[in-house]
Structure formats: structure tokens, C-alpha cells
Write an enzyme that holds these catalytic residues in place. Sequence first.
Site, PDB file in Angstrom:
ATOM      1  N   GLU B  51     -74.329 -16.569 -28.051  1.00 18.52           N
ATOM      2  CA  GLU B  51     -73.465 -17.126 -27.003  1.00 18.52           C
ATOM      3  C   GLU B  51     -72.881 -16.055 -26.084  1.00 18.52           C
ATOM      4  O   GLU B  51     -72.529 -16.340 -24.941  1.00 18.52           O
ATOM      5  CB  GLU B  51     -72.347 -17.962 -27.618  1.00 18.52           C
ATOM      6  CG  GLU B  51     -72.798 -19.271 -28.245  1.00 18.52           C
ATOM      7  CD  GLU B  51     -73.213 -19.122 -29.694  1.00 18.52           C
ATOM      8  OE1 GLU B  51     -73.355 -17.968 -30.168  1.00 18.52           O
ATOM      9  OE2 GLU B  51     -73.409 -20.150 -30.372  1.00 18.52           O
ATOM     10  N   PHE B 113     -64.748 -27.145 -40.990  1.00 18.17           N
ATOM     11  CA  PHE B 113     -65.912 -26.287 -40.761  1.00 18.17           C
ATOM     12  C   PHE B 113     -66.057 -25.976 -39.260  1.00 18.17           C
ATOM     13  O   PHE B 113     -66.004 -26.870 -38.428  1.00 18.17           O
ATOM     14  CB  PHE B 113     -67.171 -26.996 -41.274  1.00 18.17           C
ATOM     15  CG  PHE B 113     -68.426 -26.200 -41.076  1.00 18.17           C
ATOM     16  CD1 PHE B 113     -68.603 -24.990 -41.732  1.00 18.17           C
ATOM     17  CD2 PHE B 113     -69.413 -26.637 -40.203  1.00 18.17           C
ATOM     18  CE1 PHE B 113     -69.754 -24.251 -41.542  1.00 18.17           C
ATOM     19  CE2 PHE B 113     -70.567 -25.901 -40.006  1.00 18.17           C
ATOM     20  CZ  PHE B 113     -70.734 -24.694 -40.676  1.00 18.17           C
ATOM     21  N   GLN B 114     -66.200 -24.719 -38.951  1.00 19.97           N
ATOM     22  CA  GLN B 114     -66.382 -24.236 -37.572  1.00 19.97           C
ATOM     23  C   GLN B 114     -65.262 -24.686 -36.631  1.00 19.97           C
ATOM     24  O   GLN B 114     -65.498 -25.032 -35.480  1.00 19.97           O
ATOM     25  CB  GLN B 114     -67.754 -24.645 -37.022  1.00 19.97           C
ATOM     26  CG  GLN B 114     -68.889 -23.954 -37.781  1.00 19.97           C
ATOM     27  CD  GLN B 114     -70.252 -24.089 -37.128  1.00 19.97           C
ATOM     28  OE1 GLN B 114     -70.536 -25.068 -36.454  1.00 19.97           O
ATOM     29  NE2 GLN B 114     -71.105 -23.098 -37.337  1.00 19.97           N
ATOM     30  N   LYS B 163     -64.984 -33.400 -30.608  1.00 23.68           N
ATOM     31  CA  LYS B 163     -66.150 -34.262 -30.847  1.00 23.68           C
ATOM     32  C   LYS B 163     -65.849 -35.737 -30.600  1.00 23.68           C
ATOM     33  O   LYS B 163     -66.663 -36.449 -30.021  1.00 23.68           O
ATOM     34  CB  LYS B 163     -66.638 -34.048 -32.285  1.00 23.68           C
ATOM     35  CG  LYS B 163     -68.002 -34.646 -32.548  1.00 23.68           C
ATOM     36  CD  LYS B 163     -68.591 -34.126 -33.840  1.00 23.68           C
ATOM     37  CE  LYS B 163     -69.825 -34.907 -34.273  1.00 23.68           C
ATOM     38  NZ  LYS B 163     -70.906 -34.960 -33.287  1.00 23.68           N
ATOM     39  N   MET B 467     -71.934   8.380 -22.150  1.00 23.01           N
ATOM     40  CA  MET B 467     -70.659   8.402 -21.442  1.00 23.01           C
ATOM     41  C   MET B 467     -69.540   8.886 -22.360  1.00 23.01           C
ATOM     42  O   MET B 467     -68.692   9.680 -21.970  1.00 23.01           O
ATOM     43  CB  MET B 467     -70.356   6.994 -20.922  1.00 23.01           C
ATOM     44  CG  MET B 467     -69.351   6.946 -19.807  1.00 23.01           C
ATOM     45  SD  MET B 467     -69.831   8.020 -18.456  1.00 23.01           S
ATOM     46  CE  MET B 467     -69.696   6.931 -17.086  1.00 23.01           C
TER      47      MET B 467
END
Lengths: 163, 557
Positions: B51, B113-114, B163, B467
Site C-alpha cells: 500500500e 482483526f485488522q 464495513k 547521502m
Amino acid sequence: MSKYTIGLLVRNRYGVLSRVSSMFSRRGFNIDSLTVGETADSSISRMTITLSGNSHDRDQIIKQLAKLHEVIKVKDMSDGEVVSRELVIIKVRADREARQEILNAANVFRAKVVDYSPHSMMLEITGTGDKINALVEILKDYGLLEIARTGIVAVERGGNDRD
Amino acid sequence: MQMTGAQIVIETLIEQGTEVVFGYPGGTVNDIYDQLYQNKDRIRHILCSHEQGGTHAADGYSRASGKTGVMIATSGPGATNTVTGVATAYMDSIPLVVLTGNVSISVMGQDNFQEVDIMGTTMGIVKHSYRVEKVEELADTIREAFYLAREGRPGPVLIDIPKDVQTAKCEFTQAGVIPYEPAARCSEEEIDAAVKLMEESRRPIIYVGGGAIYAGAEESILKLAQLLDAPISTSLMGVDAVPADTEGYLGMSGMHGHYASTKAISEADLYVAVGARFSDRSVGNKEKYASRARIVHIDVDPAEINKNIDSDVDLIGDANEVLKRIIAKVKGSRKPEWKAEIARMKEYEKKREPYFEGPLTPYGIIDAVCERVPEDTPVVTDVGEHQMWVAQRYRFRRPRTFLTSGGFGTMGFGMGAANGAATATGKRSILFTGDGSFAMNMMELGTAVTENIPVTVIVFNNGTLGMVRELQKFFVNEHYFATTTNRKTDFAALAEAFGAKGFKAATPEEFSEALEGALAAEGPSLIECMISPDELVYPMVPPNKSVDEIMLQEERS
């Protein structure tokens, strides 16, 4: 360092308090007190924020607040035609000998006695920071047991603040 | 018409002009994905590998095209994976709409969950965010999000959709895009004050930032520069605001900017900033920055005025609209002495131009690409030495062709952004990256292969995190630590493993040949360029210092 009072009208939406306070922490500004409550229109809340800083900080804070989508109006209420008050409840040690002196002080500052026990007394006072701080200073000598402050609320005199 | 929340999401995205969404499916966005399935002829979905890369792709899509990028992620880790992408877009003011799924409102807060509080997580890095609590509010929330993303100073807007809001039904009525008219909010008196300073000035400079590109101010800047006979200096974000071959164009100034560009700012008596925010990397020492100049600051965001640098006149509004009003009033004049002085600065710059030791050099690679590809090619970078070399050297000819993570400095930005840029423009994009940055999100090359996105990746492989290594060289007594990667990764072979074309080059000849092959490839391609770890980025103005302390490379002996 000066003290500033900033008044905000915000949309009463999920997360708005968190959004305002998160702006302060993200930009490194400190809040001395913050109050929030519904206005006459329940979809709009008023927040009053007091802070210490310089005028550059104040300008930045006002501009950054104005950028938040949920902020309808933001105003510096530090000076001018503003009524501001804070409510404080103070529990102080008050033995027999001290009781009368504390009552005298309460009278002078127009504080109300709201509870009373053999060894303590509870006072309620509303006013501006200076007046409250002066009373707190005096009561320190007797022994402060607890203190609860609401933080300052402020509204402009006259007219309609939402104009 | 009665629709589910998921249907409303897709209908509203299409209504708002969305042609492509980047995303990754998951439990709490399954209903939205079912609608993407049912509407696959109307809206294209690009499946990213992670993502973060997807959010960078939506960002790159927006930078290259000016349209609002859209990313869809599931709840929990899907949502938190977008965070770096959202912050990147926020710091560079890129319009994004990020949709995240969440667990149903009825069970929210129970650590399902999640489940994650993505609104709370992203509070400080979004222009605005929403949690939709009722399906009736969904369509208007999405419309408002699209408006906010591009209105005024653009930025990312996040919408968290639980949801049960996606499955609930309500009446949907088609509406349009909320109109946004860019305007110059400043008063006529303020314009007059700026015009007066411009007419009084003998040594003016125009400083251009990313805001000028978003406002489409290219022509107005060129016109004002002509009128005032003023050179043009840029920030990293403004490098491609005007063509590099413009007379008076000095290129990037600041920490790794060109000598003349940085020096001219300190010598100017008038400094006109257009859509720039004076970041520390551009400014260095605040007290010494443009200290001889009166400052006119043009910006769409009032909060940028006097935030980092105080201005004498501030003009709030869309940069192009403000410039047009100035141009209508200002009387131009010639400044031969100032121009001669600038020419002397440039001469000195030329004499002290950075040079490289290796057979295959960074500037050599950049020049070869710049000469070979069409001028509307989107050129993307990651973050590090290669990024500065490209910003310094590549001759950009059109706005929105240089895509780089300026404010947030996100290593790993490039691969996703290159996918997004190529998708938006239909042109092959070029990604310049380093072996460090590329390793952070290289799996998005797999996305490019699957989705047949034409991208050519040029990896500057010096086996170091260059860098940071430079910082260790100059400021930490050459205590090189954790900056030599010493990895045995064969990037060309890796590209082949992803299904792309892989090339390797260690000399200019090999590079030219590889470039021909890479550009002719059917799909994505990659060239691994072996360069020396000792190439450095010059000039350098050390942090918090002024141009007086600029470090230039030793003259070639």
C-alpha cells in the site's frame, strides 16, 4: 512570553477536538487550557484556548487553526470587549482556628462555600485568572488539599459572535 | 436509486472524474472491490504490491497530470501502510483521496482483526480526514474530499469507511464536481505595494517553488522575469516550473543548489517568492538569507506568510492569478549591471562545476538520458545523491515532468510514483534511483510488469547510502557506519526475475547501448549503473549556514 486567549467555533464532528489539539502538538505550541462545549446550535461547538507564547506564535496558531476544515471561525480574544471567566473549586485545610480567616478571604473574593467538614472547606470561585490566582495564593498558607480548574471560557460583548 | 455504500463509493469516484484507482484488497474493502469488479469497464484498478507503493503511485499520477490521485486500502496494516505515502503527499501539497476500509461501526473499538484508528494515526499529515458514520453522508463526503484535496493549497484527504456503511443502502442521486475557481485574494493596495517594490528594484530575483507548478504559472513567471529583467532561481520542487533553457534560469538553489542561484539570492535587492515555503533545506541560515532584499511572498496558503521568513509584502492567492494582476500593472526596465553580475556568478559556477572520477559518471548518465528521451517524459527520482544530481543536471523543459519527494524526502517513493506517472500520461517514465532507495520499494517493479506500465529504472549503484555517507564524511569525522551496504544484489538479474528487461553498464558506451535496449523494451526495463562510491554532491551549503560558507569541489588539478 505573553498570555493569549483564542476563541474558536468548530463543527461538532467526530475527531474535531483531537484535530485541534493535534495541530498544537505537531507545530510545537503549548496549550495552557482548553475548554469545549456546545453552542446554542448543537452542530457547532465553542472552544476557548489559552496559551503562552510570542506574537509570532499567536499569528501562526491562528492561521493554522483557520486552515482546519472544521474550524468555522477563529479569533484572538486576548484584548478588547471580551467577557472571560474560569470556574475553580478549591479544597483547603480548615481547622477550627483557620475557619473564620478563610471565610473572610472567601467573602472578599466572592467565593462560595460549597462544602464544609471538621478539617476542610471547599470553595467555588468564578472570575478571571488574576482574581483566582490571588485567592489561591492566600489559601496556600492554610494548605491546599485539592484544586480543580475548568479553564477559561470567553465570549465577545454585544452583537453576534458568529458574524 | 437505492444503492449500497460500496456502490456509492464507485459511482461517486466516477462522477468526480476518477479513471484509475490504485489499491490493494482486503476484508474490510471486499464490498468496494466487488463493485470495482462489476464496473471494470468504467474504472481501472491497478493492484500495487504494497500500500505504500500504491499511495506513491496515486501521488505520482497526480504530480504528472494535475488530477487527484486515488488509493484504496483495507483496514489495519493496509491503512497504516499508506501512512508514509500520505505524509509524502502532504509535505509536497499533492491532491490525493485515500479510501480506507474499517471494521463495522457496531464493533469498533473492540480491537477486532485488522482494526486501527487510521484517522487518529494520520491526523497530523492530512489536509482533512473523515470517518463516514452513515451511508447517507457517504456520497457528499467523497465529493467534499475531492474538493478539499485540490482547493487552495492542495493536499491528501483520507476517508475511513466502516464495513457496515459499505453494505448499508440509501438513495443515491448523481451530482457534479464542486467547482473551485482559483483566485487572487489580495487587495489592489497590496498588488500596488508589490509593483512599487518591483519598479524600484535594481537587482530583482524571482524564486519559484512547487506552488507555481500547481497554479500553472509558467507563462506568467516568464513574462514577469522578462519585464523585470530578473533571473529565476528555484527550490527543489520548482525546478521544472519553467524550461531550463530560459534566459536567466539559474536552476535550484539551497543546500545542494547551483552556486549562482544561491549567490544571486544573497545579492538581490528584491526577492519575489512564487509558491514557495522557505524550507530549511532551501534557506540554510535564516538571518543571512536574502538579507539584502525586500521580500514579496506570493502564496495560496496564508499560514506560509511569515512562517519561516518574514516578508515585506505578502500576496495571498493563486500564484498565476496574482502574477497576472502584477504583470498588468508593473513597468519593466533593463538591468544590464545586474545581468553582468549574474553572468560573472555563472562563470565562476562553470569553473567550479562538479566533476566526477569514475568511467561512468552521474552527470554523464543524466545527460545521456536527457538527450535521448522526449521532452514530455516524466522523470522521477527517489531520495539521496542521485536525486540532487538529477535536480541539478537534468534540463527539464516542461512543468510536471520532474517528480521527487521534496519535503518528506521519502526513500522508496520513486518506483510507485514512476508507475503512477506513466499511467497518468501514457508515456514511458524514467526513474532515477539509488541502490538504497530502490531496495525500499522495488517490488513495485512487479506491479509495472503485471500492469504493463512502461517504466525505465536507472539504478545508480555505488554500494553505499551515499547521502548519509556524505554527512558522515563532512560532519561526523569520516566515521562511516551503516552506510556501506555491501550487498551482492544483482539488480539487472532482479529485474529479469520480476519479468522486466535488465541491463548493466559500467562505461558510457555500455550505458548508451543499454539505454537503447531499455527504451525499446516492450514493458518495464532497468539499467544497473556501476558508479564510484566516492562521487559526492557539490556544491553544499552546510545546514543552517549561508552561501558565504558554500563548499565547492576543489578545482580540477
